[in-house]
Design an enzyme around this catalytic site. Structure first.
Site, PDB file in Angstrom:
ATOM      1  N   GLU A 155      -6.432   6.960   7.555  1.00 39.23           N
ATOM      2  CA  GLU A 155      -6.057   8.252   8.381  1.00 39.23           C
ATOM      3  C   GLU A 155      -6.733   8.340   9.928  1.00 39.23           C
ATOM      4  OE1 GLU A 155      -6.186  10.039   4.298  1.00 39.23           O
ATOM      5  OE2 GLU A 155      -7.171   7.906   4.885  1.00 39.23           O
ATOM      6  N   ASN A 214      -6.910   0.940   5.909  1.00 40.17           N
ATOM      7  CA  ASN A 214      -7.984   0.897   5.529  1.00 40.17           C
ATOM      8  C   ASN A 214      -8.547  -0.428   6.260  1.00 40.17           C
ATOM      9  OD1 ASN A 214      -6.363  -0.047   3.225  1.00 40.17           O
ATOM     10  ND2 ASN A 214      -8.542   0.900   1.727  1.00 40.17           N
ATOM     11  N   CYS A 245     -10.668   4.182   7.112  1.00 41.75           N
ATOM     12  CA  CYS A 245      -9.617   5.247   5.953  1.00 41.75           C
ATOM     13  C   CYS A 245      -8.885   4.397   7.340  1.00 41.75           C
ATOM     14  CB  CYS A 245      -9.830   6.385   6.256  1.00 41.75           C
ATOM     15  SG  CYS A 245     -11.303   6.682   3.856  1.00 41.75           S
TER      16      CYS A 245
END
Length: 128
Positions: free
Chosen positions: A52, A39, A50
């Protein structure tokens, strides 16, 4: 090194001066390549990224668009699950049977199918 270990390693590079909540993510593609992300916060919240999303961006930048396994790790009392936006992002690039391991820095883990993260997910079948 396991996928969760790689997520933990990149988590150390997270830029989280405001929340102090560092997150790491790793994706494994069918070709066996691993892509990681952490992040990155921004004072102009919510303009951060983020973990991901960072891993997905790295994967796509390398020319791949599908992953078969994912891992996400953060420090907390129980395994961290991806936020709603990242659940949609993960569904977009996941193989149909993709699995995700979510973990804590203290070693607790939880595993599930990526598809189970977002029941009723919006997808290409909803568009003409």
């Amino acid at each position: 090194m396991s996928l969760l270990d790689q997520a933990a390693a990149v988590r150390e590079n997270a830029y989280a001066p405001y929340s102090k909540f560092k997150v790491g993510a790793a994706l494994k593609t069918g070709s066996g390549e691993i892509y990681v992300g952490c992040n990155v916060e921004n004072i102009a919240s919510p303009e951060g990224t983020c973990a991901e999303a960072g891993a997905i961006a790295a994967m796509v930048a390398a020319g791949e668009t599908r992953f078969s396994e994912a891992a996400v790790i953060a420090e907390g009392p129980r395994p961290v699950t991806p936020c709603g936006g990242c659940r949609q992002k993960l569904i977009e690039f996941a193989e149909p049977e993709a699995r995700i391991v979510m973990g804590t820095t203290s070693g607790e883990t939880m595993e599930m199918a990526v598809a189970d993260l977002l029941p009723g997910a919006f997808g290409p079948g909803h568009m003409r």
